[in-house]
Design a protein around this motif. Sequence first.
Motif, PDB file in Angstrom:
ATOM      1  N   VAL A 182     -25.669 -32.852   7.555  1.00  0.00           N
ATOM      2  CA  VAL A 182     -26.193 -33.826   8.521  1.00  0.00           C
ATOM      3  C   VAL A 182     -26.243 -33.247   9.937  1.00  0.00           C
ATOM      4  CG1 VAL A 182     -25.475 -35.829   7.196  1.00  0.00           C
ATOM      5  CG2 VAL A 182     -23.891 -34.829   8.832  1.00  0.00           C
ATOM      6  N   GLY A 183     -26.065 -31.907  10.063  1.00  0.00           N
ATOM      7  CA  GLY A 183     -26.181 -31.278  11.374  1.00  0.00           C
ATOM      8  C   GLY A 183     -24.850 -31.124  12.067  1.00  0.00           C
ATOM      9  N   GLU A 184     -24.843 -30.320  13.134  1.00  0.00           N
ATOM     10  CA  GLU A 184     -23.606 -30.032  13.853  1.00  0.00           C
ATOM     11  C   GLU A 184     -23.067 -31.259  14.590  1.00  0.00           C
ATOM     12  OE1 GLU A 184     -24.333 -26.754  16.395  1.00  0.00           O
ATOM     13  OE2 GLU A 184     -24.648 -25.319  14.752  1.00  0.00           O
ATOM     14  N   ASN A 185     -23.962 -32.080  15.091  1.00  0.00           N
ATOM     15  CA  ASN A 185     -23.526 -33.245  15.867  1.00  0.00           C
ATOM     16  C   ASN A 185     -23.579 -34.499  15.009  1.00  0.00           C
ATOM     17  OD1 ASN A 185     -23.282 -31.643  18.244  1.00  0.00           O
ATOM     18  ND2 ASN A 185     -25.510 -31.774  18.506  1.00  0.00           N
ATOM     19  N   ALA A 186     -22.796 -34.478  13.933  1.00  0.00           N
ATOM     20  CA  ALA A 186     -22.840 -35.587  12.981  1.00  0.00           C
ATOM     21  C   ALA A 186     -22.199 -36.850  13.536  1.00  0.00           C
ATOM     22  CB  ALA A 186     -22.142 -35.180  11.681  1.00  0.00           C
ATOM     23  N   LYS A 187     -21.206 -36.691  14.405  1.00  0.00           N
ATOM     24  CA  LYS A 187     -20.499 -37.864  14.909  1.00  0.00           C
ATOM     25  C   LYS A 187     -21.410 -38.707  15.791  1.00  0.00           C
ATOM     26  CE  LYS A 187     -15.825 -35.976  14.768  1.00  0.00           C
ATOM     27  NZ  LYS A 187     -14.597 -35.684  15.550  1.00  0.00           N
ATOM     28  N   ASN A 188     -21.214 -40.025  15.664  1.00  0.00           N
ATOM     29  CA  ASN A 188     -21.945 -41.017  16.467  1.00  0.00           C
ATOM     30  C   ASN A 188     -23.442 -41.065  16.165  1.00  0.00           C
ATOM     31  OD1 ASN A 188     -19.536 -41.736  17.889  1.00  0.00           O
ATOM     32  ND2 ASN A 188     -19.813 -39.911  19.162  1.00  0.00           N
ATOM     33  N   LYS A 189     -23.885 -40.361  15.135  1.00  0.00           N
ATOM     34  CA  LYS A 189     -25.285 -40.434  14.722  1.00  0.00           C
ATOM     35  C   LYS A 189     -25.371 -41.213  13.416  1.00  0.00           C
ATOM     36  CE  LYS A 189     -27.311 -36.415  16.967  1.00  0.00           C
ATOM     37  NZ  LYS A 189     -28.142 -35.211  16.788  1.00  0.00           N
ATOM     38  N   TYR A 190     -26.250 -42.176  13.392  1.00  0.00           N
ATOM     39  CA  TYR A 190     -26.356 -43.029  12.215  1.00  0.00           C
ATOM     40  C   TYR A 190     -27.126 -42.344  11.101  1.00  0.00           C
ATOM     41  CZ  TYR A 190     -24.449 -47.187  14.448  1.00  0.00           C
ATOM     42  OH  TYR A 190     -23.613 -48.093  15.041  1.00  0.00           O
ATOM     43  N   ARG A 191     -26.669 -42.610   9.893  1.00  0.00           N
ATOM     44  CA  ARG A 191     -27.413 -42.260   8.695  1.00  0.00           C
ATOM     45  C   ARG A 191     -27.536 -43.520   7.854  1.00  0.00           C
ATOM     46  NH1 ARG A 191     -23.159 -38.949   8.026  1.00  0.00           N
ATOM     47  NH2 ARG A 191     -23.684 -38.433  10.172  1.00  0.00           N
ATOM     48  N   PHE A 192     -28.536 -43.574   6.991  1.00  0.00           N
ATOM     49  CA  PHE A 192     -28.941 -44.839   6.397  1.00  0.00           C
ATOM     50  C   PHE A 192     -28.996 -44.780   4.871  1.00  0.00           C
ATOM     51  CE2 PHE A 192     -30.916 -44.192  10.532  1.00  0.00           C
ATOM     52  CZ  PHE A 192     -30.483 -45.313  11.218  1.00  0.00           C
ATOM     53  N   GLY A 193     -28.815 -45.932   4.273  1.00  0.00           N
ATOM     54  CA  GLY A 193     -28.944 -46.099   2.829  1.00  0.00           C
ATOM     55  C   GLY A 193     -29.172 -47.570   2.539  1.00  0.00           C
ATOM     56  N   TRP A 194     -28.885 -47.979   1.321  1.00  0.00           N
ATOM     57  CA  TRP A 194     -28.995 -49.390   0.978  1.00  0.00           C
ATOM     58  C   TRP A 194     -28.243 -49.672  -0.317  1.00  0.00           C
ATOM     59  CZ3 TRP A 194     -33.684 -46.452   0.848  1.00  0.00           C
ATOM     60  CH2 TRP A 194     -34.142 -46.137  -0.421  1.00  0.00           C
ATOM     61  N   TYR A 195     -28.021 -50.943  -0.580  1.00  0.00           N
ATOM     62  CA  TYR A 195     -27.545 -51.366  -1.894  1.00  0.00           C
ATOM     63  C   TYR A 195     -28.422 -52.518  -2.360  1.00  0.00           C
ATOM     64  CZ  TYR A 195     -25.088 -55.364   0.227  1.00  0.00           C
ATOM     65  OH  TYR A 195     -24.781 -56.526   0.894  1.00  0.00           O
ATOM     66  N   ILE A 196     -28.539 -52.657  -3.672  1.00  0.00           N
ATOM     67  CA  ILE A 196     -29.467 -53.631  -4.262  1.00  0.00           C
ATOM     68  C   ILE A 196     -28.761 -54.403  -5.376  1.00  0.00           C
ATOM     69  CG2 ILE A 196     -31.646 -53.946  -5.520  1.00  0.00           C
ATOM     70  CD1 ILE A 196     -32.669 -51.385  -4.283  1.00  0.00           C
ATOM     71  N   TRP A 197     -29.024 -55.708  -5.425  1.00  0.00           N
ATOM     72  CA  TRP A 197     -28.674 -56.531  -6.583  1.00  0.00           C
ATOM     73  C   TRP A 197     -29.963 -56.837  -7.351  1.00  0.00           C
ATOM     74  CZ3 TRP A 197     -23.912 -57.039  -8.210  1.00  0.00           C
ATOM     75  CH2 TRP A 197     -22.849 -56.972  -7.308  1.00  0.00           C
ATOM     76  N   ARG A 198     -30.024 -56.455  -8.622  1.00  0.00           N
ATOM     77  CA  ARG A 198     -31.188 -56.723  -9.462  1.00  0.00           C
ATOM     78  C   ARG A 198     -30.769 -57.598 -10.640  1.00  0.00           C
ATOM     79  NH1 ARG A 198     -32.230 -51.112  -8.328  1.00  0.00           N
ATOM     80  NH2 ARG A 198     -34.225 -50.823  -7.213  1.00  0.00           N
ATOM     81  N   ASP A 199     -31.599 -58.596 -10.949  1.00  0.00           N
ATOM     82  CA  ASP A 199     -31.256 -59.444 -12.084  1.00  0.00           C
ATOM     83  C   ASP A 199     -31.688 -58.790 -13.393  1.00  0.00           C
ATOM     84  OD1 ASP A 199     -33.973 -59.835 -12.054  1.00  0.00           O
ATOM     85  OD2 ASP A 199     -33.899 -61.992 -11.775  1.00  0.00           O
ATOM     86  N   SER A 200     -31.127 -59.269 -14.490  1.00  0.00           N
ATOM     87  CA  SER A 200     -31.304 -58.621 -15.794  1.00  0.00           C
ATOM     88  C   SER A 200     -32.718 -58.711 -16.329  1.00  0.00           C
ATOM     89  CB  SER A 200     -30.331 -59.229 -16.811  1.00  0.00           C
ATOM     90  OG  SER A 200     -30.516 -60.632 -16.894  1.00  0.00           O
TER      91      SER A 200
END
Length: 215
Positions: A182-200
Amino acid sequence: MSCPHIAGAAALLRAIHPTWSSAAIRSALVTTAGILNNMGKPITDASGKEANPFLFGSGHFRPSKAADPGLVYDASYEDYLLHLCSIGYNLKNLTRNNSCPKNLPPPHNLNYPSVAIPKLNGTVVVKRIVTHVGSSRSIYFSSVKPPVGISVTISPPILYFNQYGEKKSFTIRVQAESTEGVGENAKNKYRFGWYIWRDSNGTHSVRSPIAVAFS
């Protein structure tokens, strides 16, 4: 133009679901938004570079899907007052009838349809509650795309609902693993993702963005 578009969509949802709170309507719009543009490619910024959730929020809203989101993250007026207390506001400056309690929930536990942790150091456990607004009986399975260098665990990973309006709580365990890649200056820099609920049965996909920065 996004503001009047969203306001119009919220008004439509209020007409369809007159008993829903403003928080539930917002949740429906957020969790059913798409992260691809109308050409099926990632959303870009004004310069043509791939955008992140701080630029496009949860994505392109889709009112037809928001009308039937499956699950919503609801929150009350009191929940928001507690959240304001937890981030340092004095309620005496906002309302005459309330004061902040001594024991406050952490700010990240506001029942919002996304997760933001600005200074992750070790492990943070986030609590959420979803309300079932779909068909009478449903099973939802969780999946996660964690931010780079971070592990995200949903517990329990499966939610069972037997009736409309039923509520289920779960936790999101967010743990710092590595700053590599994530680079040398990783601190205080946001990185992103997600979580999902899917029905059957594949009808509903309830996606929540995740934004995390190391302290």
